[in-house]
Design a protein around this motif. Structure first.
Motif, short mmCIF file in Angstrom:
data_model
loop_
_atom_site.label_atom_id
_atom_site.label_comp_id
_atom_site.label_asym_id
_atom_site.label_seq_id
_atom_site.Cartn_x
_atom_site.Cartn_y
_atom_site.Cartn_z
N LEU A 71 73.28 -62.48 19.13
CA LEU A 71 74.13 -61.30 18.89
C LEU A 71 74.09 -60.32 20.05
CD1 LEU A 71 73.37 -60.74 15.10
CD2 LEU A 71 75.56 -61.46 16.09
N ARG A 72 73.01 -60.38 20.83
CA ARG A 72 72.92 -59.49 22.00
C ARG A 72 73.65 -60.05 23.20
NH1 ARG A 72 67.68 -56.07 22.11
NH2 ARG A 72 68.27 -56.02 24.28
N THR A 73 74.15 -61.27 23.07
CA THR A 73 74.80 -61.97 24.17
C THR A 73 76.29 -62.07 23.88
OG1 THR A 73 72.77 -63.30 24.21
CG2 THR A 73 74.60 -64.10 25.54
N PRO A 74 77.18 -61.90 24.88
CA PRO A 74 78.61 -62.09 24.61
C PRO A 74 78.86 -63.47 24.00
CG PRO A 74 78.27 -61.18 26.81
CD PRO A 74 76.91 -61.53 26.27
N PRO A 75 79.77 -63.64 23.06
CA PRO A 75 80.72 -62.64 22.56
C PRO A 75 80.18 -61.76 21.44
CG PRO A 75 81.20 -64.73 21.53
CD PRO A 75 80.02 -64.96 22.45
N HIS A 76 78.85 -61.76 21.17
CA HIS A 76 78.23 -60.87 20.18
C HIS A 76 78.61 -61.21 18.73
CE1 HIS A 76 76.73 -58.53 23.50
NE2 HIS A 76 77.95 -58.40 23.96
N TRP A 77 78.99 -62.45 18.48
CA TRP A 77 79.19 -62.91 17.10
C TRP A 77 78.98 -64.42 17.07
CZ3 TRP A 77 83.09 -66.46 15.85
CH2 TRP A 77 84.09 -66.65 16.83
N LEU A 78 78.73 -64.95 15.88
CA LEU A 78 78.52 -66.40 15.74
C LEU A 78 78.74 -66.81 14.29
CD1 LEU A 78 75.29 -67.31 14.54
CD2 LEU A 78 75.01 -65.43 16.11
N VAL A 79 78.87 -68.12 14.12
CA VAL A 79 78.98 -68.67 12.76
C VAL A 79 77.71 -69.46 12.47
CG1 VAL A 79 80.24 -70.26 11.27
CG2 VAL A 79 81.50 -68.77 12.85
N VAL A 139 89.50 -63.50 12.16
CA VAL A 139 89.90 -63.22 13.54
C VAL A 139 88.82 -62.33 14.15
CG1 VAL A 139 91.74 -62.36 15.04
CG2 VAL A 139 92.31 -63.17 12.73
N MET A 140 88.38 -62.66 15.35
CA MET A 140 87.34 -61.89 16.02
C MET A 140 87.79 -61.57 17.45
SD MET A 140 85.00 -62.36 13.60
CE MET A 140 83.59 -61.71 14.43
N LEU A 141 87.45 -60.37 17.90
CA LEU A 141 87.74 -60.00 19.29
C LEU A 141 86.62 -59.10 19.79
CD1 LEU A 141 89.61 -59.84 21.79
CD2 LEU A 141 90.80 -57.95 20.67
N SER A 142 85.92 -59.55 20.81
CA SER A 142 84.82 -58.71 21.31
C SER A 142 85.40 -57.60 22.19
CB SER A 142 83.80 -59.54 22.08
OG SER A 142 84.25 -59.81 23.38
N ALA A 143 84.73 -56.44 22.14
CA ALA A 143 85.20 -55.29 22.92
C ALA A 143 85.22 -55.63 24.41
CB ALA A 143 84.29 -54.09 22.64
N ARG A 163 98.81 -58.50 20.82
CA ARG A 163 99.13 -59.68 21.62
C ARG A 163 97.93 -60.21 22.39
NH1 ARG A 163 102.41 -55.84 25.46
NH2 ARG A 163 100.78 -55.41 26.93
N SER A 164 96.73 -59.78 22.01
CA SER A 164 95.56 -60.25 22.74
C SER A 164 95.42 -61.77 22.67
CB SER A 164 94.28 -59.61 22.20
OG SER A 164 93.18 -60.21 22.85
N GLN A 165 95.31 -62.38 23.83
CA GLN A 165 95.08 -63.84 23.90
C GLN A 165 93.60 -64.14 23.74
OE1 GLN A 165 97.70 -66.12 24.77
NE2 GLN A 165 98.94 -64.32 24.31
N ARG A 166 92.79 -63.11 23.73
CA ARG A 166 91.34 -63.34 23.74
C ARG A 166 90.73 -63.32 22.36
NH1 ARG A 166 89.70 -62.32 29.34
NH2 ARG A 166 91.40 -61.24 30.39
N SER A 167 91.51 -62.98 21.32
CA SER A 167 90.95 -63.00 19.98
C SER A 167 90.81 -64.45 19.52
CB SER A 167 91.82 -62.19 19.01
OG SER A 167 93.08 -62.76 18.91
N VAL A 168 89.83 -64.70 18.67
CA VAL A 168 89.53 -66.06 18.19
C VAL A 168 89.82 -66.10 16.70
CG1 VAL A 168 87.73 -67.82 17.96
CG2 VAL A 168 87.72 -66.28 19.93
#
Ligand SMILES: O=C(O)CCC(=O)C(=O)O
Ligand SMILES: [Fe+2]
Length: 264
Positions: free
Chosen positions: A32-40, A134-138, A212-217
């Motif tokens: 969680l401290r490492t990008p993208p700061h989320w996981l499953v 949907v997730m998008l890191s800052a 329109r962010s292409q970076r969201s997952v």
């Protein structure tokens, strides 16, 4: 998509000992401290063992807690379509109980310090494939934003309650933190506070980038999976589902000191 399998930590019994719970909790904090700061987290449990999830999150929140029996406060809520709760006026959290899409947002964006750990455990996905996450890191979002917008978003001019204004962005580089929920700002505005033209223009522009962010997952969570995120570094949302969807998730929120280093 970052994934961690519970089976890699449990013995053949599928049980987590105190020792392995600690090890897994430490792995989660590192991830969680490492990008993208989320996981499953994939548990393969049917049905998902919610007490086990809570125990693990408690260990993330406070590594000493499981030994000392002093658990950190974890808020636990069922997320399902609930027309009665969805009709309650005033509370922004009622949107969670509608079948509607939720735009990218921070949980508890009206709090002075939103909890930094938010997790959703999927018990029953929508059989028609609605309610995708949907997730998008800052840090990813910030890549797309022009410098003048970034500096406006860093000013404490955005009302999240009638009385409190906050910046939307804080911190630099990979340490960037975000606070945003359009509905929360709308709710503040309905309670006699105003938005400057500058703040309004910044929000409108941010909305266009978010849309329109292409970076969201975007992904469909399976039963037994838990998405875990740093709520101050990642925005989350979901797609819409049918009004009678039986989808059932469990939401957990807590503050984890180990995620907050580098914070003022
Ligand atoms: O239903 C979901 O996937 C997310 C719900 C949510 O973001 C919330 O309840 O805060
Ligand atoms: Fe949320």
């Amino acid at each position: 998509m970052p994934r961690l399998h519970l089976a890699q930590f449990t013995g053949p019994t599928g049980q987590l000992s105190t020792e392995t719970t600690r090890k897994l909790a430490a792995e989660l904090v590192t991830a969680l401290r490492t990008p993208p700061h989320w996981l499953v987290l994939v548990t393969d449990q049917q049905p998902i063992d919610l007490d086990g999830v809570i125990n693990l999150l408690a260990a993330v929140g406070q590594p000493q807690a499981i030994a000392e029996g002093e658990l950190p406060r974890i808020s636990t809520t069922q997320i399902r379509v609930d027309t009665q709760q969805a009709a309650r006026h005033g509370k922004v959290t009622r949107y969670s109980r509608t079948p509607d899409a939720l735009p990218l947002h921070t949980d508890c964006s009206n709090k002075a310090l939103p909890p930094n750990l938010v997790a959703f455990a999927m018990e029953r996905p929508d059989p028609q494939g609605g309610g995708e996450s949907v997730m998008l890191s800052a840090a990813d979002l910030v890549h797309d934003l022009p410098a003048d917008l970034l500096s406006r978003l860093r000013q404490p001019i955005f009302p999240f309650t009638a009385k409190k204004r906050y910046p939307i962005l804080q911190g630099e580089g990979d340490e960037v933190q975000i606070r945003y929920y359009r509905q929360q700002i709308n709710s503040a505005l309905s309670q006699q506070c105003t938005l400057s033209d500058e703040a309004q223009a910044a929000i409108d522009e941010l909305e266009r980038y978010l849309a329109r962010s292409q970076r969201s997952v975007r992904f469909a969570m399976q039963a037994g999976e838990v998405v875990i995120m740093d709520n101050r570094r990642v925005l989350h949302g979901r797609s819409a589902m049918a009004a009678n969807s039986p989808r059932l998730m469990h939401r957990f929120r807590l503050s984890v000191p180990a995620l907050s280093t580098g914070e003022a």
